[in-house]
Every structure is written in C-alpha cells, then in structure tokens.
Design an enzyme around this catalytic site. Sequence first.
Site, PDB file in Angstrom:
ATOM      1  N   HIS A 331       5.581  20.922 -13.759  1.00  0.00           N
ATOM      2  CA  HIS A 331       5.165  19.804 -14.601  1.00  0.00           C
ATOM      3  C   HIS A 331       3.865  20.176 -15.296  1.00  0.00           C
ATOM      4  CE1 HIS A 331       3.651  15.761 -15.644  1.00  0.00           C
ATOM      5  NE2 HIS A 331       4.927  15.472 -15.766  1.00  0.00           N
ATOM      6  N   ASP A 390      12.599  14.747 -13.359  1.00  0.00           N
ATOM      7  CA  ASP A 390      13.837  15.078 -14.066  1.00  0.00           C
ATOM      8  C   ASP A 390      14.796  15.879 -13.198  1.00  0.00           C
ATOM      9  OD1 ASP A 390      13.237  13.840 -16.545  1.00  0.00           O
ATOM     10  OD2 ASP A 390      11.893  15.477 -17.022  1.00  0.00           O
TER      11      ASP A 390
END
Length: 453
Positions: A331, A390
């Site tokens: 991330h 995700d």
Amino acid sequence: MRKTKSEVLEYAAKMSEQNIACSAIDPALFDAYSVKRGLRDKNGVGVLAGLTTISNIKAYEETPEGRKPCAGELRYRGINVTELVRGCIREQRFGFEEAAYLLLFGKLPDSGQLAEFCDVLATLRFLPRNFVRDVVMKAPSKDIMNSLTRSVLTLSAYDSNPTDMTQENVLRQCLSLISRFPMLAVYGYQAYNHYLCNDSLYIHHPDARLSAAENILRLLRPDKKYTALEAQVLDIALILHMEHGGGNNSSFTTHVVASSGSDTFSVMAAALCSLKGPKHGGANIKVVEMFKDIKRHVRDIRDEDEVRRYLEALLERKAFDKKGLIYGMGHAVYSISDPRAEIFKSFVEKLAKEKGRAEDFELYSLIARLGPEVISARRRIYKGVSPNVDFYSGFVYSMLDIPPELYTPIFAMARIVGWSAHMLEELTNVDKIIRPAYRSVSGEQPYLPLDER
C-alpha cells in the site's frame, strides 16, 4: 482528404513513437531537482498538500530512535474504524449510515439523529421520472464506471440549482448522490447485461426501510433475496471503503476540482474517473483475475513451494499480465498491516464457509503469508509490505455473486461519502485554486518557417 479508420490507427501507431521520444524525461533529473514522483518520498510518505479533520491514517510511530513502522490504523473523525465496525456487529445493526453521518457531521449520531438521517437518505433515494429509460438505458456500456459518470453529469440537468455553491446546496446535492449511486450503478449494469449480454432485464425499486447494503443486494438480484450475513459483510465493505484521507488519488482529485469552483456533479464525476484506474479502485478486479490465473497454472494450490514459484514468476514478469506485480500486496501508506484488510479477513472467512469456498479462502491466506516474503526477498523495499483491502474485497464480491463489472462501482458507492466530506471541507476552508508547480527541463529550439523544415 478524410482518412479511413485503419489509416488513423496506423497514424497513431507511427506518431506514438515520436510522442514518446519528446515526452521522455531522464529519471536522474527527478532526483536532481528533488521531485517526489507520485508526490511521495521513497518511504511512501506523501508530500503535505493540505490539512483535514475527516480521517487519519497511521502507519508509523515516532520513537527516540526515529520513525518506526507500526500496525496500520484508520480513524474517521478521530474514531478508530475497527471500533466502529465492532460496535455495529456487537449491536447487530448496519453501520454505513452512521459512518456516513460521522464523516459528514463530525460525530456519531444518537438514535434520533440517525433515524432522521436515514429518512433523508430514503427520501432522496429516487431518480427523476424517466431518467432510467432516457439516460441509463441509452448507450449501455460494459464499463459501468463510465456509465455511472455519465449519469452523474446528466443529473445536473435535472437539478434545480446545479451551480449554486453555497454550503447547504452542495450538502443537499451530496446527500442526493450518496443515495442515488447504488441505483445508477446497478441499473447501468442491468442495462449492459440485458442489451449487450442478451440476458433478462430487472429493474427493482429500492425499499425505504432497508439499509444501503440491503438495497444494493435487493436491486441487483432477480429475486431480491439475500442472507443476513451477505448484507452484513457488504455493509462492512462499504464502511471500510468510505474514506481514506485526503491524499488518495480520487479524494485529492475532489479537492483539486472543487478548488477551481466547479459544481458538485463535475467534482464527483472527476473523482469517479480517478477511482476507476487499476492502480486505485480498480485493483480488486486484478486480484480476482490473478487468482483465476493461479488456479489455471498451479497444479496443487496447497503446495507452498509450487505457489511460491508462481509468485516469483509474477515478480519476474513471467506470469499473469507480466507487470511484475502481486496484486493486493502493499500500500502507498501502510507498511506492517492495512487495518481494513485485518477487519475484513475474519468476515471473509465466515462468508467463505457459508458459500462453500473454504478452499479458496485457504489459498488467499497462503498468498497473504507468502506474498510479503517473496517480495521482500526479490525487491528493494523502503517499508514493509502486507495485504491491502483490495486483496480481499474482490473475493468478497465474488462470493456475494456481484459481477466484476460492479466491483469498482461498489467502491464508489462507499467513497462518495468521503468525497462529499472532502468537497465540503475544501469549500469551508480554502478559497484558492490548487496549482502545484512543474519544472521545465526542456531545451530551446528556434522557430523555422514551414518551407524550411
């Protein structure tokens, strides 16, 4: 003389090489001029571009020895999202609406305030007469994000004060869009599924008594039915996707476009265009596609060594889309863990058991463990790497029988709340257009008359 379509394509192919040649910048110049590409430093820390009270992301701790990575934390208006979700689960109620109230108005609502807010959303949860027929059903597209964006822009023509930028009018418009996004997206999918896929057409009306999560499932399914766990997991997904700081690409887009004085519909359309990219809201689709590819090419998905070799092939650009990425890993901000993924994981396991997909969950868990190891061994990383939200969200949506075309639109149904809060914050605090600088590194060349070139 007009060219044929094939001639235009040939021209574009030929001239793209020239465009690349004149667009390329020596990578060393970015370091030479201290330009932080992606507006982030090598540790993933973003360039400070503004202030916000809407949410806070914690990925590091300041210690006497310096900044150290820590378990990720996400807070909405100061309240830990983990606690927000736990409270809703403990009290057996849906949380999207109260989380939306929190982000928009700065505090959790009491029972009366929550009931009034839900009534307002239910009142706004309709579309203008014939809008579905005249707008949504016309020119159906497989790209539901584009369909959604078109519908949002067209709604401005039906608004009584589309360009009134007073705080109360913008808030009214934002509440209306929050309520309408599920219908615009699901109806857009139904139009695509009917006209382009030759399937049956279902247009269900929302139920004012139901939550946002329940209505999404009701609108989507032919029989309008869903289980309590399905609605609960989707509600949690909406809460976790609702907001993530002012620096993420789509929220920053909201600030940028709002700072120009543009109207609410244009601001939200711009945010939608930002979100649809595979590096932002479209990432969960790539995760699902990657797992399908794993199942096709890994003989035994329980064999750790075989799975590890596939992940290594991904990083070596020899597998899947050959981009060199393990999708769902890492991330821009978080290092040790993404709190949204941590929250999601336990509910994903429950849903996988209900849906008979425990084996798939085991594969996700295996890659969640092996992925960071493989990346750390083969890549120079400046901070930790872990599964992000995700990684699990696409798996959740597939278990909810949500078609892939709606994965990113569901993200938008949640994030419209965060965008609304950021637009209102921009209008409240800043009266200056956002205009960062780009340094020119081009040389000079003389102008030549046409007959001398």
